[in-house]
Design an enzyme around this catalytic site. Structure first.
Site, PDB file in Angstrom:
ATOM      1  N   LYS A  22       0.839  -1.200   0.000  1.00  0.00           N
ATOM      2  CA  LYS A  22       0.000   0.000   0.000  1.00  0.00           C
ATOM      3  C   LYS A  22       0.874   1.251   0.000  1.00  0.00           C
ATOM      4  O   LYS A  22       0.673   2.164  -0.782  1.00  0.00           O
ATOM      5  CB  LYS A  22      -0.907  -0.037   1.232  1.00  0.00           C
ATOM      6  CG  LYS A  22      -1.855   1.130   1.362  1.00  0.00           C
ATOM      7  CD  LYS A  22      -2.864   0.886   2.473  1.00  0.00           C
ATOM      8  CE  LYS A  22      -3.697   2.120   2.756  1.00  0.00           C
ATOM      9  NZ  LYS A  22      -4.701   1.897   3.796  1.00  0.00           N
ATOM     10  N   GLU A  66      10.433  -4.801   4.554  1.00  0.00           N
ATOM     11  CA  GLU A  66      10.497  -6.202   4.125  1.00  0.00           C
ATOM     12  C   GLU A  66      10.193  -6.332   2.635  1.00  0.00           C
ATOM     13  O   GLU A  66      10.910  -7.006   1.881  1.00  0.00           O
ATOM     14  CB  GLU A  66       9.477  -7.052   4.908  1.00  0.00           C
ATOM     15  CG  GLU A  66       9.762  -7.222   6.381  1.00  0.00           C
ATOM     16  CD  GLU A  66       9.157  -6.132   7.248  1.00  0.00           C
ATOM     17  OE1 GLU A  66       8.921  -5.008   6.742  1.00  0.00           O
ATOM     18  OE2 GLU A  66       8.922  -6.399   8.441  1.00  0.00           O
TER      19      GLU A  66
HETATM   20  C1  G6Q Z   1      -2.664  -4.134   7.747  1.00  0.00           C
HETATM   21  C2  G6Q Z   1      -1.451  -3.578   8.319  1.00  0.00           C
HETATM   22  C3  G6Q Z   1      -0.171  -4.203   7.856  1.00  0.00           C
HETATM   23  C4  G6Q Z   1       0.227  -3.816   6.440  1.00  0.00           C
HETATM   24  C5  G6Q Z   1       1.655  -4.269   6.192  1.00  0.00           C
HETATM   25  C6  G6Q Z   1       2.118  -3.979   4.784  1.00  0.00           C
HETATM   26  O1  G6Q Z   1      -3.784  -3.741   7.980  1.00  0.00           O
HETATM   27  O2  G6Q Z   1      -1.438  -2.214   8.222  1.00  0.00           O
HETATM   28  O3  G6Q Z   1      -0.197  -5.599   7.960  1.00  0.00           O
HETATM   29  O4  G6Q Z   1      -0.640  -4.377   5.516  1.00  0.00           O
HETATM   30  O5  G6Q Z   1       2.496  -3.675   7.129  1.00  0.00           O
HETATM   31  O6  G6Q Z   1       2.047  -2.623   4.505  1.00  0.00           O
HETATM   32  P1  G6Q Z   1       2.224  -2.114   3.038  1.00  0.00           P
HETATM   33  O7  G6Q Z   1       1.127  -2.666   2.215  1.00  0.00           O
HETATM   34  O8  G6Q Z   1       2.197  -0.623   3.105  1.00  0.00           O
HETATM   35  O9  G6Q Z   1       3.548  -2.625   2.543  1.00  0.00           O
END
Ligand code: G6Q
Length: 542
Positions: free
Chosen positions: A210, A216
């Site tokens: 997102k 990671e």
């Molecule tokens: C989900 C959380 C978390 C997130 C990950 C990946 O509701 O916020 O699990 O999805 O940390 O984040 P990104 O999609 O921004 O890489």
């Protein structure tokens, strides 16, 4: 929560439930079933293609009436409309919460800041569909002209668990010619295993993030790019072997992925709610746009059920209220999710994030600490495997662990004998948990007296049973939405924000300082506590 809604523990409905609990102390499932031959029928409901039997719970018609009254008193009806209507109910981030818009029909209108978001949702779904068809049909080719045979989805948390769980769940519907793998952990072992044996010429990476800033995912994506360029000997290959799913166009571009190969989603989609967005692209490539559409229809059917059905017959609301009954009135600290379906092997892990990240909160919407328990610990494994492991504690341990048994009437394979045995175990376990085996029953089977107590099962251990006809894409969508709305309902009653995740955000920054200290050429000045300093120093020595 509007000003005129009382604090939870000051609601008369909350106190009425406490008094009711005191009157129900001696409740026995054996007695409840003996006294009412229609109990199973009365306490079973269907919705969106799912069947829920909640009769094996420690509750009466009066309990349900009081729980529903609590939901009403907490303004659940208005909160449901606020969520579906695009209000900014994620108040700490100032965002709407509109995963339901991801599966809204093409002609729906849902506005965020005065703009109807549904056309954009469907435009992305259409682009995803066209892309998935090209990959599946061999029209999207790799840099050297090869057909894509392997898809590696890179993401973590909400950008991984959904598609990874759903791909596993729907593998019976997936194209057998396409091998889809998932990489999430920054532990290089994960990347190495996922890419082991793959030919870069036939491998497509889908980078899902997102924010497109997650350590990671970006570390794995950079390693993937290097692996690909090393394998194919040309930077230009990236364009044919990488696509991105993100809300952050600028970061996608700066990573080197052409925005033409980016599939967009929006800030009003929480990570753990993002499977029906473009985050599900790897799944769509695997099962095809049509099947993906069926999954969205399943989500949508449960959305409608949740929105339109009276609370007394509303599956997510009932699951939520039953959970509250145990968490807040019986001291249950955890809940077990037990799918009797090997294809749902990752479902408990998925729900763990959905529930624990959403409702693992200690303050109310106004920032005041809660004075009541919030989200439970969610855990589980598929049956029958769990029976040979932790079920002992469920049957005879000292803890109350409400269970959700999940099963499918039809198998997703051609081994009917296996399926009968699997389902026999599911039904037998919920029966044994509920009704146990009394000392007299043990004695009457000729057991020596000194073993009688060891072989007695107290029973009265509650469970829900959820059945689908078959684990189709539609059923999976409905099942996921069932739990999404259960979690939402509980969050409303507890008065917390189910849609932020500051604890996860903290994790994203914590390691940065130590990573620099681990990698520094010269000895860093360590100013942590003595334990952390010593661990860092020990790691550096090696
Ligand atoms: C989900 C959380 C978390 C997130 C990950 C990946 O509701 O916020 O699990 O999805 O940390 O984040 P990104 O999609 O921004 O890489």
């Amino acid at each position: 929560m509007s000003e005129d809604i009382a604090q939870l523990d000051q609601c008369p409905e909350w106190e009425a439930l406490a008094r009711h609990r005191d009157r129900m102390r001696e409740i026995s499932l054996r007695r409840l079933f003996a006294e009412d031959s229609g109990r199973a029928d009365a306490l079973s409901v269907e919705g969106a293609g799912l069947f829920l039997d909640y009769s094996k719970n420690l509750l009466s018609a009066e309990t349900l009436r009081l729980l529903v009254a609590l939901a009403e008193a907490r303004g659940l009806r208005a909160r449901i409309e606020a969520m579906f209507g695009g209000d900014k109910i994620n108040s700490t981030e100032g965002r709407a919460v509109l995963h339901t818009a991801l599966r809204a029909p093409r002609d729906a209108a849902i506005e965020v800041d005065g703009e109807n978001v549904v056309p954009a949702v469907h435009a992305v779904l259409d682009r995803m569909g066209a892309f998935a068809d090209r990959v599946r049909g061999g029209l999207w080719r790799g840099f050297r002209g090869d057909r894509i045979r392997h898809v590696v989805s890179i993401g973590i948390g909400g950008s991984d668990l959904g598609p990874a769980m759903a791909y596993r769940a729907l593998r019976a519907h997936a194209d057998p010619e396409l091998d889809v793998r998932f990489v999430s952990n920054v532990d290089g072992a994960d990347f190495a295993a996922a890419c082991s044996g793959l030919d870069p010429a036939t491998t497509l990476f889908i980078v899902c993030s997102k924010t497109f800033t997650t350590l990671e995912t970006l570390t794995n994506a950079r390693t993937a790019r290097q692996w690909l360029v090393d394998g194919l000997g040309d930077e230009a290959a990236v364009a044919k072997h990488f696509v991105a799913v993100s809300t952050n166009r600028a970061e996608v571009e700066s990573f080197g992925i052409d925005p033409a190969n980016m599939f967009e989603f929006w800030e009003w989609v929480g990570g753990r709610y993002s499977l029906p967005s473009a985050i599900g692209l790897s799944l769509m490539v695997a099962i095809g746009p049509e099947r993906f559409g069926e999954m969205l229809a399943g989500f949508r059917a449960m959305d409608q059920h949740f929105r339109d059905t009276p609370f007394e017959r509303n599956l997510p609301v009932l699951l939520a209220l039953i959970g509250i009954w145990y968490a807040n009135y019986h001291g249950a600290e955890s809940t077990a999710v037990l799918p009797y379906h090997q294809d749902l092997a990752r479902f408990a892990a998925y729900l763990q994030q959905l529930d624990m990240e959403s409702n693992g909160k200690r303050v109310q919407l106004d920032g005041e600490p809660v004075q009541w328990q919030t989200g439970p610990i969610v855990w589980g494994e598929p049956g029958t495997n769990g029976q040979h492991a932790f079920f002992q504690l469920l049957h005879q341990g000292t803890k109350l662990v409400p269970c959700d048994f999940i099963g499918a009437i039809e198998p997703s394979h051609d081994l009917p004998l296996h399926h009968d045995l699997l389902m026999a175990n599911l039904f037998a376990q919920s029966e044994a948990l509920a009704f146990g085996k009394t000392s007299d029953e043990v004695r009457s089977s000729g057991i020596e007296e000194e073993l009688v107590q060891h072989r007695t099962f107290p029973g009265n251990r509650p469970s829900n049973t959820i059945l689908v006809d078959a684990l189709t894409p539609h059923a999976l969508g409905a099942l996921i939405a069932l739990y999404e709305h259960k979690v939402f309902t509980q969050g409303v009653i507890w008065g917390i924000n189910s849609f932020d995740q500051w604890g996860v955000e903290l994790g994203k920054v914590l390691a940065g300082k130590i990573a620099a200290e681990l990698q520094s050429e010269s000895d860093p000045d360590l100013d942590h506590d003595s334990s952390t300093n010593a661990l860092i120093a020990r790691y550096r020595r090696h």
